[in-house]
Design an enzyme around this catalytic site. Structure first.
Site, short mmCIF file in Angstrom:
data_model
loop_
_atom_site.label_atom_id
_atom_site.label_comp_id
_atom_site.label_asym_id
_atom_site.label_seq_id
_atom_site.Cartn_x
_atom_site.Cartn_y
_atom_site.Cartn_z
N PRO A 119 0.72 -1.36 -0.10
CA PRO A 119 -0.01 -0.05 -0.10
C PRO A 119 0.89 1.34 0.08
O PRO A 119 1.80 1.21 0.80
CB PRO A 119 -0.88 -0.21 1.16
CG PRO A 119 -0.90 -1.40 1.53
CD PRO A 119 0.67 -2.19 1.06
N GLU A 120 0.48 2.30 -0.92
CA GLU A 120 1.36 3.41 -0.96
C GLU A 120 0.42 4.66 -0.63
O GLU A 120 -0.79 4.39 0.17
CB GLU A 120 1.77 3.74 -2.37
CG GLU A 120 2.58 2.52 -2.89
CD GLU A 120 3.17 2.66 -4.29
OE1 GLU A 120 3.42 3.83 -4.96
OE2 GLU A 120 3.58 1.64 -4.88
N HIS A 176 -6.05 -13.57 9.88
CA HIS A 176 -4.80 -12.65 9.82
C HIS A 176 -5.24 -11.39 10.43
O HIS A 176 -4.79 -10.20 10.20
CB HIS A 176 -4.19 -12.52 8.51
CG HIS A 176 -3.86 -13.87 7.98
ND1 HIS A 176 -2.91 -14.66 8.53
CD2 HIS A 176 -4.38 -14.42 6.95
CE1 HIS A 176 -2.78 -15.55 7.54
NE2 HIS A 176 -3.44 -15.53 6.68
N ARG A 190 22.40 14.97 -7.48
CA ARG A 190 22.10 13.72 -7.10
C ARG A 190 22.34 12.66 -8.49
O ARG A 190 21.85 12.90 -9.69
CB ARG A 190 20.48 13.33 -6.82
CG ARG A 190 20.26 14.20 -5.49
CD ARG A 190 21.09 13.99 -4.43
NE ARG A 190 20.87 12.59 -3.84
CZ ARG A 190 19.97 12.20 -2.59
NH1 ARG A 190 19.38 13.54 -1.93
NH2 ARG A 190 19.65 11.22 -2.14
N ARG A 236 1.13 -10.91 6.40
CA ARG A 236 2.64 -11.17 6.38
C ARG A 236 3.23 -10.35 7.55
O ARG A 236 4.51 -10.40 7.65
CB ARG A 236 3.44 -10.84 4.97
CG ARG A 236 2.62 -11.53 3.87
CD ARG A 236 3.19 -11.09 2.43
NE ARG A 236 4.64 -11.19 2.17
CZ ARG A 236 5.42 -10.61 1.34
NH1 ARG A 236 4.66 -9.86 0.38
NH2 ARG A 236 6.69 -10.49 1.33
#
Ligand SMILES: [Zn+2]
Length: 276
Positions: A2-3, A94, A155, A113
């Site tokens: 998830p972002e 879960h 960078r 997880r």
């Protein structure tokens, strides 16, 4: 994983249930979920009987602000999602963290997880935590192009890797970094410092439009359905992904084949023709 759009979608769904509610019960099935809490018993002790005043987000972290300056942090890890259900609802497999509210609803963190975590921090602990190293939020606080150009100056790392660096801008992950770069027509492999100012402007716009569209469509539910909205629906942005997961398919802009390559252990998708 998830972002920002998935966490923001989750936040918007949860807010009406959480804000103003008082916490009346805590169940943590796996102690591992409390590994970021110095004193694990603090989690239940600090949350219980406290009212939730505000529900915020910074990057991929959900931040519930409680009475007494307590901040309840939730991170969904690799495969976590949140559901909000009546307390009497059947418990899913879960369901690692369950927070009961005085309204009769329950917050449940489903995480097969267990890479996700929860913590209840005091203001001092929050300032000492990894959250204090987050850069500005990519949705609410995205730096102006001139500032972004300064952050990238010199960078040599690929721009994709820099977009994933949460200390520069917080919230982008593998999916939305690829999607934003596609919209900007910038190759993910280019050194960040080598972008022209025009390209930085396009990149900023790419981030804004990608996040906005993804949130409007409830985020992205991949094939594993690890991420779902708190009401159980799938995120509908999946069908609108331009490059992520589309290797070998045609670019919708120029018709060329979408490429995929590992870049610093992350799969990276782009159109070699229209992303220069
Ligand atoms: Zn193309």
């Amino acid at each position: 994983m998830p972002e920002l759009p998935e966490v923001e979608t989750t936040r918007r769904h949860l807010a009406p249930y959480l804000v103003g509610a008082r916490i009346v019960g805590i169940t943590v099935a796996r102690p591992r979920m409390l590994r970021r809490q110095e004193q694990p018993t603090d989690f239940a002790r600090r949350l219980l009987d406290h009212k939730i005043e505000q529900l915020d987000r910074h990057g991929k972290y959900l931040l519930a602000r409680l009475e007494d300056d307590i901040v309840w942090v939730t991170h969904l890890g690799m495969s976590g999602r949140v559901e909000v259900v009546r307390a009497i609802a059947e418990h899913r497999a879960h369901s690692q963290v369950e927070v009961a509210l005085d309204s009769g609803y329950e917050f449940r963190l489903i995480d097969p997880r267990t890479f996700g975590f929860v913590a209840a921090y005091t203001r001092d602990e929050l300032e000492r935590s990894s959250l204090s190293r987050l850069g500005p939020d990519a949705l609410t606080d995205l730096p102006r192009s001139s500032r972004l150009a300064l952050l990238l100056e010199g960078r040599t790392a690929p721009i994709k890797a820099l977009l994933l660096d949460q200390a520069i801008v917080a919230g982008l992950g593998n999916i939305y970094a690829d999607e934003a770069l596609y919209r900007a027509r910038v190759s993910p492999l280019r050194p960040g410092g080598g972008l022209t100012f025009q390209e930085v402007v396009r990149l900023r716009r790419g981030i804004v439009t990608t996040l906005d569209a993804a949130i409007r469509h409830g985020g992205t539910s991949l094939d594993d359905l690890a991420y779902l909205l708190p009401d159980g629906r799938t995120g509908e942005f999946t069908a609108r992904l331009a490059v992520y997961g589309r290797e070998g398919e045609r670019c919708r802009r120029c018709g060329s084949e979408i490429s995929r390559q590992m870049l610093r252990q992350r799969s990276t998708h782009w159109c070699p023709q229209c992303q220069a």
